[in-house]
Design a protein around this motif. Structure first.
Motif, short mmCIF file in Angstrom:
data_model
loop_
_atom_site.label_atom_id
_atom_site.label_comp_id
_atom_site.label_asym_id
_atom_site.label_seq_id
_atom_site.Cartn_x
_atom_site.Cartn_y
_atom_site.Cartn_z
N PRO A 60 0.79 -1.24 0.00
CA PRO A 60 0.00 0.00 0.00
C PRO A 60 0.82 1.28 0.00
N ASN A 61 2.11 1.18 0.32
CA ASN A 61 2.93 2.39 0.43
C ASN A 61 4.03 2.45 -0.63
N SER A 62 3.85 1.75 -1.72
CA SER A 62 4.87 1.74 -2.78
C SER A 62 4.72 2.95 -3.71
N PRO A 63 5.73 3.84 -3.77
CA PRO A 63 5.66 4.95 -4.73
C PRO A 63 5.66 4.48 -6.18
N SER A 64 6.39 3.40 -6.46
CA SER A 64 6.50 2.94 -7.84
C SER A 64 5.26 2.18 -8.32
N HIS A 65 4.46 1.67 -7.37
CA HIS A 65 3.29 0.89 -7.74
C HIS A 65 2.06 1.40 -6.97
N PRO A 66 1.56 2.58 -7.37
CA PRO A 66 0.31 3.05 -6.79
C PRO A 66 -0.82 2.07 -7.11
N PRO A 67 -1.97 2.22 -6.48
CA PRO A 67 -3.01 1.19 -6.58
C PRO A 67 -3.37 0.74 -8.00
N ALA A 68 -3.56 1.67 -8.92
CA ALA A 68 -3.99 1.26 -10.26
C ALA A 68 -2.92 0.41 -10.94
N ARG A 69 -1.65 0.80 -10.79
CA ARG A 69 -0.58 0.02 -11.41
C ARG A 69 -0.43 -1.34 -10.74
N LEU A 70 -0.55 -1.36 -9.42
CA LEU A 70 -0.41 -2.63 -8.71
C LEU A 70 -1.55 -3.57 -9.07
N ARG A 71 -2.75 -3.05 -9.19
CA ARG A 71 -3.87 -3.90 -9.60
C ARG A 71 -3.62 -4.51 -10.97
N THR A 72 -3.17 -3.69 -11.90
CA THR A 72 -2.88 -4.20 -13.25
C THR A 72 -1.81 -5.28 -13.21
N LEU A 73 -0.76 -5.04 -12.41
CA LEU A 73 0.31 -6.02 -12.30
C LEU A 73 -0.21 -7.34 -11.73
N ARG A 74 -0.97 -7.26 -10.66
CA ARG A 74 -1.44 -8.48 -10.02
C ARG A 74 -2.43 -9.25 -10.89
N GLU A 75 -3.21 -8.55 -11.66
CA GLU A 75 -4.10 -9.25 -12.58
C GLU A 75 -3.32 -9.92 -13.71
N SER A 76 -2.27 -9.26 -14.20
CA SER A 76 -1.46 -9.88 -15.24
C SER A 76 -0.72 -11.10 -14.70
N GLU A 77 -0.28 -11.03 -13.45
CA GLU A 77 0.35 -12.20 -12.82
C GLU A 77 -0.65 -13.35 -12.70
N THR A 78 -1.88 -13.04 -12.37
CA THR A 78 -2.90 -14.07 -12.23
C THR A 78 -3.18 -14.74 -13.57
#
Length: 245
Positions: free
Chosen positions: A68-86
């Motif tokens: 939740p506190n990653s500057p490089s992976h704000p929520p929208a980017r992190l969601r996209t990343l985790r969905e692509s990983e899935t």
């Protein structure tokens, strides 16, 4: 029953085939977060895919609570990343991307009741109807994570909407419960032999790089699966507990 005795008994449940668990039709796996499907049901999904049994995966939360506190992976980017990983994990298990649904409910705040919960249960039921599901699989209600317990409630509601199809629970964080925690009656259910799919399951878990490596290194409190936890899911069997109506 105490958690330690319950989990010991669960690890000794009889070994059954997938068609013993699900007599006919397809299966729906409900994962609270991107990665729970690979940890708890990777072998199940791979076995179903190998046997030509239709599978649908429903990922409940958006997964953005892991860092939740990653500057490089704000929520929208992190969601996209985790969905692509899935989707990469699903491919490793033989599951097509159009058979994966993301409900994108808020990580750490998945509702167990109310309008959003009802809509999620309807979506799970729709996934079940799309594959003629003979059973649903979801995380154990006693897993010590609020989203896991809420997802179990959503699956129970979906079962009711479907007229009472079999529902199975798979422990993920339940293995970390305090030994003295009370979890109810002795377990009923079965173990599924997944030895021939261990490499595919390992590849699926590895696909979740944000959860298994230092890919996101700028959140000091960021989540990472520990080696001991990963080892728990690297065995020859997966455990599925019958959920009473």
């Amino acid at each position: 029953m105490r958690a330690d005795a319950f989990l010991e008994a669960a690890a000794a449940l009889p070994v059954r085939s997938l068609r013993d668990l699900v007599a006919s039709g397809g299966i729906v796996v409900v994962a609270p977060h991107p990665d729970d499907e690979s940890l708890g049901c990777g072998g199940l999904i791979a076995e179903a895919s190998a046997c030509g049994i239709p599978v649908r995966l429903v990922v409940v939360s958006d997964g953005v609570g892991s860092h939740p506190n990653s500057p490089s992976h704000p929520p929208a980017r992190l969601r996209t990343l985790r969905e692509s990983e899935t989707l990469a994990a699903a491919a490793a298990l033989g599951l097509a991307p159009d058979h994966v649904a993301f409900l994108r409910l808020p990580d750490r705040f998945v509702p167990a009741c109310g309008p959003e919960a009802e809509a999620a249960a309807v979506a799970i039921a729709a996934a079940a109807r799309s594959c003629g599901a003979g059973a649903l699989f979801v995380t154990w209600e006693h897993d010590p994570h609020c989203d896991h317990a809420a997802s179990a409630a959503l699956a129970r509601r979906a079962r009711a909407l479907l007229g009472g199809v079999p529902l199975y629970a798979y422990p993920v964080w339940g293995w970390t419960l305090p030994p003295e925690a009370e979890v109810g009656p002795p377990p009923r259910g079965a173990r599924l032999a997944i030895g021939r799919h261990r490499a595919r399951k390992a590849a699926a878990i590895t696909a979740h790089r944000s959860q298994t490596t230092d890919l996101i290194a700028d959140d000091p409190g960021g989540f990472r699966l520990e080696l001991a936890m990963l080892a728990r899911f690297a065995g020859e069997h997966e455990i599925f507990l019958e959920v009473a109506p």
